[in-house]
Design a protein around this motif. Sequence first.
Motif, mmCIF file in Angstrom:
data_model
loop_
_atom_site.group_PDB
_atom_site.id
_atom_site.type_symbol
_atom_site.label_atom_id
_atom_site.label_comp_id
_atom_site.label_asym_id
_atom_site.label_seq_id
_atom_site.Cartn_x
_atom_site.Cartn_y
_atom_site.Cartn_z
ATOM 1 N N MET A 167 0.811 -1.212 0.000
ATOM 2 C CA MET A 167 0.000 0.000 0.000
ATOM 3 C C MET A 167 0.849 1.269 0.000
ATOM 4 O O MET A 167 0.608 2.183 -0.802
ATOM 5 N N PHE A 168 1.820 1.333 0.883
ATOM 6 C CA PHE A 168 2.506 2.599 1.130
ATOM 7 C C PHE A 168 3.856 2.725 0.437
ATOM 8 O O PHE A 168 4.403 3.821 0.378
ATOM 9 N N LEU A 169 4.405 1.638 -0.069
ATOM 10 C CA LEU A 169 5.664 1.726 -0.797
ATOM 11 C C LEU A 169 5.477 1.618 -2.304
ATOM 12 O O LEU A 169 6.401 1.941 -3.061
ATOM 13 N N ALA B 298 -2.374 4.489 -9.057
ATOM 14 C CA ALA B 298 -3.783 4.546 -9.446
ATOM 15 C C ALA B 298 -3.895 4.235 -10.934
ATOM 16 O O ALA B 298 -3.322 4.946 -11.757
ATOM 17 N N GLN B 299 -4.618 3.183 -11.264
ATOM 18 C CA GLN B 299 -4.756 2.795 -12.662
ATOM 19 C C GLN B 299 -6.178 2.971 -13.185
ATOM 20 O O GLN B 299 -6.386 2.971 -14.390
ATOM 21 N N ASP C 26 -14.245 5.949 -4.241
ATOM 22 C CA ASP C 26 -13.091 5.324 -4.911
ATOM 23 C C ASP C 26 -12.307 4.454 -3.945
ATOM 24 O O ASP C 26 -11.815 3.374 -4.313
ATOM 25 N N LEU C 27 -12.180 4.906 -2.704
ATOM 26 C CA LEU C 27 -11.481 4.105 -1.704
ATOM 27 C C LEU C 27 -12.231 2.810 -1.407
ATOM 28 O O LEU C 27 -11.622 1.744 -1.253
ATOM 29 N N PHE C 28 -13.554 2.900 -1.358
ATOM 30 C CA PHE C 28 -14.369 1.711 -1.131
ATOM 31 C C PHE C 28 -14.230 0.717 -2.280
ATOM 32 O O PHE C 28 -14.095 -0.497 -2.064
ATOM 33 N N VAL D 143 -5.397 1.731 -3.020
ATOM 34 C CA VAL D 143 -5.753 2.127 -1.651
ATOM 35 C C VAL D 143 -4.658 2.998 -1.049
ATOM 36 O O VAL D 143 -4.939 4.012 -0.393
ATOM 37 N N GLY D 144 -3.405 2.624 -1.252
ATOM 38 C CA GLY D 144 -2.301 3.422 -0.751
ATOM 39 C C GLY D 144 -2.250 4.801 -1.372
ATOM 40 O O GLY D 144 -2.010 5.804 -0.684
#
Length: 305
Positions: A92-94, A98-99, A262-264, A276-277
């Motif tokens: 997620m964080f590394l 967004a595609q 979008d997050l959902f 999500v990240g």
Amino acid sequence: MQFKELIAQETNNICEQLSSYEDRHTPFKELFLTKDTINFGPIKLLDRASIAMRAVVLFLTVLTIYFFSTLDYQSIDVLKGFTDTFVNFKTMFLNPYAQRFTLGEAFYNVVVTLGLAFLTTLIGGIVALLLGLLAAQNLAPKQVTNLIKGFVAIIRAVPTILWVLIFAVAAGLGSAAAIIGMSFHSISYLTKAYSESFEDLDRSVIEALMASGANWWQIVFQAVIPSSVTYLLSWTFLRFEINFANAVAMGAAAGAGGIGFDLFMAGGFYFDLREVGFITYLIIAIAIALEVFSTNIKGKLQKSI
């Protein structure tokens, strides 16, 4: 009585032993105890509030212990759970990416979420300002303040998502139900905050204005609001940040749109941890920007006052 005398005698013996030390010229000389500095006053009994508080804490402790004792830990692979969590966080964080949408579309969805938060805060602030004046004990009769405070306390006890779902029965899932439910909860939150800010005003100022012939509206606009404007802005900005977080959740739970939807979709339907990240980083950046903006505005206002 014998127990009290026994404690006093033992303490006196300890003090005499401490005073027998030869090196009394130390920086900690003032810390040596003497029997004259110890006060054996009457032991205070617990009042009803303290007893009730301790009983609630004890009940919650027992309930927590019982809950954890009933869990089946044998079916949980703790090592695998930590490993999977670490892998998910790393993805997620590394490796945020967004595609399904572009950066411009993401920014538009963030603006929609901010608009939802701003609108609900504006509605809540306007209504709560009037209710807060009527709920302040130094500005309204006690019966009115108790009625309003009790009403908003009931509203505040129900989570925002439940109010949104309640209004969704009539308005349907979407932005309308989200705006009504979030505004409803914002009114109750800000009413309590505003009323407590108004109650901090010195009573002598209000009495002086009343003695000079000022009416209720003149007291409000010439003394109460100018003296409490910094507190009102602080509470309003705080609620705006809370409403932004709620707007993200409502985009997923109530179909209000925005970045929350979008997050959902990224976390559920498509299950793309990289997306999500990316959205999480975007939300954090907006939250930091709101905090910096509110801090600067409050700082400039305090300097001008």
